[in-house]
Design an enzyme around this catalytic site. Structure first.
Site, PDB file in Angstrom:
ATOM      1  N   ARG A  47       1.032  -1.169  -0.178  1.00  0.00           N
ATOM      2  CA  ARG A  47       0.555  -0.806  -0.157  1.00  0.00           C
ATOM      3  C   ARG A  47       0.802   1.374  -0.117  1.00  0.00           C
ATOM      4  O   ARG A  47       0.550   2.056  -0.609  1.00  0.00           O
ATOM      5  CB  ARG A  47      -0.951  -0.015   0.849  1.00  0.00           C
ATOM      6  CG  ARG A  47      -1.712   1.148   1.395  1.00  0.00           C
ATOM      7  CD  ARG A  47      -3.368   0.872   2.537  1.00  0.00           C
ATOM      8  NE  ARG A  47      -2.877   0.710   3.089  1.00  0.00           N
ATOM      9  CZ  ARG A  47      -2.130   0.948   4.671  1.00  0.00           C
ATOM     10  NH1 ARG A  47      -1.840   1.698   4.213  1.00  0.00           N
ATOM     11  NH2 ARG A  47      -2.396  -0.230   5.547  1.00  0.00           N
ATOM     12  N   TYR A  99     -16.193  16.654 -15.043  1.00  0.00           N
ATOM     13  CA  TYR A  99     -17.287  15.829 -15.336  1.00  0.00           C
ATOM     14  C   TYR A  99     -17.935  15.377 -14.584  1.00  0.00           C
ATOM     15  O   TYR A  99     -17.411  15.873 -12.871  1.00  0.00           O
ATOM     16  CB  TYR A  99     -15.949  15.024 -15.142  1.00  0.00           C
ATOM     17  CG  TYR A  99     -15.657  13.595 -15.222  1.00  0.00           C
ATOM     18  CD1 TYR A  99     -16.685  12.513 -16.200  1.00  0.00           C
ATOM     19  CD2 TYR A  99     -15.548  12.663 -13.730  1.00  0.00           C
ATOM     20  CE1 TYR A  99     -17.126  11.349 -15.821  1.00  0.00           C
ATOM     21  CE2 TYR A  99     -16.038  11.271 -13.783  1.00  0.00           C
ATOM     22  CZ  TYR A  99     -16.266  10.594 -14.500  1.00  0.00           C
ATOM     23  OH  TYR A  99     -16.752   9.210 -15.143  1.00  0.00           O
ATOM     24  N   ASP A 171      -7.657  18.234 -14.662  1.00  0.00           N
ATOM     25  CA  ASP A 171      -7.988  17.535 -15.292  1.00  0.00           C
ATOM     26  C   ASP A 171      -7.696  17.207 -16.651  1.00  0.00           C
ATOM     27  O   ASP A 171      -8.545  18.026 -17.926  1.00  0.00           O
ATOM     28  CB  ASP A 171      -9.672  17.071 -14.942  1.00  0.00           C
ATOM     29  CG  ASP A 171     -10.775  15.249 -15.401  1.00  0.00           C
ATOM     30  OD1 ASP A 171      -9.358  14.702 -16.436  1.00  0.00           O
ATOM     31  OD2 ASP A 171     -10.917  15.029 -15.136  1.00  0.00           O
ATOM     32  N   LYS A 196      -8.119   5.816 -19.790  1.00  0.00           N
ATOM     33  CA  LYS A 196      -8.648   6.601 -20.910  1.00  0.00           C
ATOM     34  C   LYS A 196      -6.782   6.096 -21.688  1.00  0.00           C
ATOM     35  O   LYS A 196      -7.103   5.050 -22.175  1.00  0.00           O
ATOM     36  CB  LYS A 196      -9.036   7.979 -20.794  1.00  0.00           C
ATOM     37  CG  LYS A 196     -10.334   7.840 -19.651  1.00  0.00           C
ATOM     38  CD  LYS A 196     -11.572   7.394 -20.122  1.00  0.00           C
ATOM     39  CE  LYS A 196     -12.325   7.257 -19.020  1.00  0.00           C
ATOM     40  NZ  LYS A 196     -12.591   8.432 -18.192  1.00  0.00           N
TER      41      LYS A 196
HETATM   42  C1  LIG Z   1     -13.626   9.301 -16.899  1.00  0.00           C
HETATM   43  C2  LIG Z   1     -13.024   9.965 -16.257  1.00  0.00           C
HETATM   44  C3  LIG Z   1     -12.940  11.096 -15.566  1.00  0.00           C
HETATM   45  C4  LIG Z   1     -12.795   9.655 -14.052  1.00  0.00           C
HETATM   46  O1  LIG Z   1     -11.852   8.425 -14.269  1.00  0.00           O
HETATM   47  P1  LIG Z   1     -12.231   7.464 -13.768  1.00  0.00           P
HETATM   48  O2  LIG Z   1     -10.983   6.140 -13.627  1.00  0.00           O
HETATM   49  O3  LIG Z   1     -13.409   6.365 -14.340  1.00  0.00           O
HETATM   50  O4  LIG Z   1     -12.534   7.132 -12.088  1.00  0.00           O
HETATM   51  C5  LIG Z   1     -12.276  11.676 -15.237  1.00  0.00           C
HETATM   52  N1  LIG Z   1     -12.709  12.994 -15.594  1.00  0.00           N
HETATM   53  C6  LIG Z   1     -12.771  12.942 -17.067  1.00  0.00           C
HETATM   54  C7  LIG Z   1     -12.690  14.029 -17.757  1.00  0.00           C
HETATM   55  C8  LIG Z   1     -12.391  11.314 -17.685  1.00  0.00           C
HETATM   56  O5  LIG Z   1     -12.803  11.143 -18.786  1.00  0.00           O
END
Ligand SMILES: *Cc1c(COP(=O)(O)O)cnc(C)c1O
Length: 375
Positions: A47, A99, A171, A196
């Protein structure tokens, strides 16, 4: 090293422990202690740290031009960790179209712990300045935004944050460091859903925070503690999957970006489409700022079809090659009727479709869209 070279070799710096050419997976949760109380490789319990996570964090930091990254079990776990470095009574500013998971965290989960928040349209920086309070500690950016692809001026908003004594976090999931480098524009923290584009194969859930070097001793120490104390860390195998994806990451994103640019131009010419949201189009309201702060416009776009919500759903149902599913950034193209995914209170236009463009041949993708649009 240039980005493409780094993507292939960055993991060596902290991940190469044997003569194997690709990373080994270290599944052990615990590490042997010496008689003098020390630990040979510095690892104690997974961890707190694990060789695969170390290698991943080091590689992600290098790709971003930084030295400190923190990997988490999902994108939202990383947003959560950053918010947990704030205190009760602090104030954050988020985009009005942030988001939805980030919005829920800020306005539901953290509101219960006394975090105050304002949501504003960040395409106009005056709205950000107007929302500042004495206790504003964080300005959260997301550009391009989801699903309208709105663009916010990163440098201007980072300046506003710093003048107010707040941090600027972004983000950067959609653009990625291939197309947009926020730390170089003044942002303090870059957040990714590495689920992603970094993962890129729709088979690993994960997230990361990367901070500017000047924050290593302050924010960095807090984040390392939060990561260890709250335990939202990725498994060694997930880190390994991401390490496996990194070498092709810039290649994939460039192909996705090139394909998206062509598809945006193609869609803009279709009689059955009345709006295309893509920052690379000269018609995009913030194209100029996008062109200044992005080196490519990314693999995501959205478009609105004539005939309302039902017509949009029909298009999503008619595609053959493109898959109807949520999420993004994978090698395969995905289409989504966003309003019905977001639910009855969705602010998204009913006739909007979101497209995550993959690495397929763009002619095949355009042929599929043409038949689905009835063109
Ligand atoms: C998918 C996404 C998230 C969340 O990420 P997870 O890996 O699903 O927790 C946050 N911001 C954006 C822009 C995303 O496309």
């Amino acid at each position: 090293m240039k980005l493409d070279t780094m993507a292939v070799h960055a993991w060596h710096k902290d991940g190469k422990r044997t003569s194997s050419v690709t990373p080994d997976i270290v599944l052990s949760t615990t590490f042997e202690r010496n008689t003098d109380g020390t630990y040979p490789d510095g690892f104690v319990y997974t961890r707190g740290g694990n060789p695969n996570r170390d290698a991943l964090e080091s590689a992600l930091a290098q790709l971003e031009g930084a030295t400190h990254a923190f990997a988490f079990a999902s994108g939202l776990a990383s947003v959560n960790a950053l918010l947990q470095t704030l205190n009760t009574g602090d104030h954050v500013i988020i985009p009005d179209d942030v988001y939805h998971g980030t919005r829920n965290l800020v306005t539901e989960t953290f509101a219960g712990w006394g975090l105050a928040a304002a949501a504003v349209d960040m395409t106009d920086t005056a709205n950000v300045t107007a929302a500042l309070r004495d206790n504003t500690r964080l300005i959260w950016l997301e550009t391009p935004s989801n699903p309208a692809l709105k663009i916010a001026d990163i440098r201007a908003i980072a300046d506003i944050a710093h003048e107010a004594g707040a941090l600027c976090a972004i983000d950067n999931t959609w653009a990625t460091c291939v197309n947009q480098r926020p730390l170089e524009l003044g942002a303090d923290v870059v957040m990714y859903s590495t689920t992603k584009y970094f993962g890129g194969h729709s088979d690993v859930l994960s997230g990361a925070l990367i901070i500017g070097d000047e924050h290593a001793d302050t924010l960095g120490t807090k984040l390392r503690h939060t990561q260890k104390h709250t335990g939202g860390v990725p498994a060694p195998f997930d880190c390994w999957l991401l390490l496996r994806s990194l070498p092709t990451f810039p290649l994939r994103v460039r192909q996705q970006t090139a394909n998206a640019g062509k598809i945006a131009a193609f869609l803009a010419e279709q009689q059955t489409v009345h709006t295309v949201n893509y920052p690379g189009l000269a018609t995009h309201p913030n194209h100029e700022i996008a062109a200044q702060q992005m080196s490519g416009f990314g693999g995501m776009l959205s478009f609105c079809v004539n005939g309302g919500g039902e017509a949009a759903v029909n298009v999503a149902n008619r595609v053959q090659l493109i898959t109807q599913a949520t999420s993004l950034g994978g090698v395969e193209s995905l289409i989504e009727h966003r309003a019905s995914v977001e639910g009855p209170n969705s602010p998204t236009a009913a006739d909007l479709l979101r497209l995550s463009v993959g690495i397929e041949d763009v002619d095949d993708l355009m042929a599929d869209l043409a038949q689905a649009l009835g063109g």
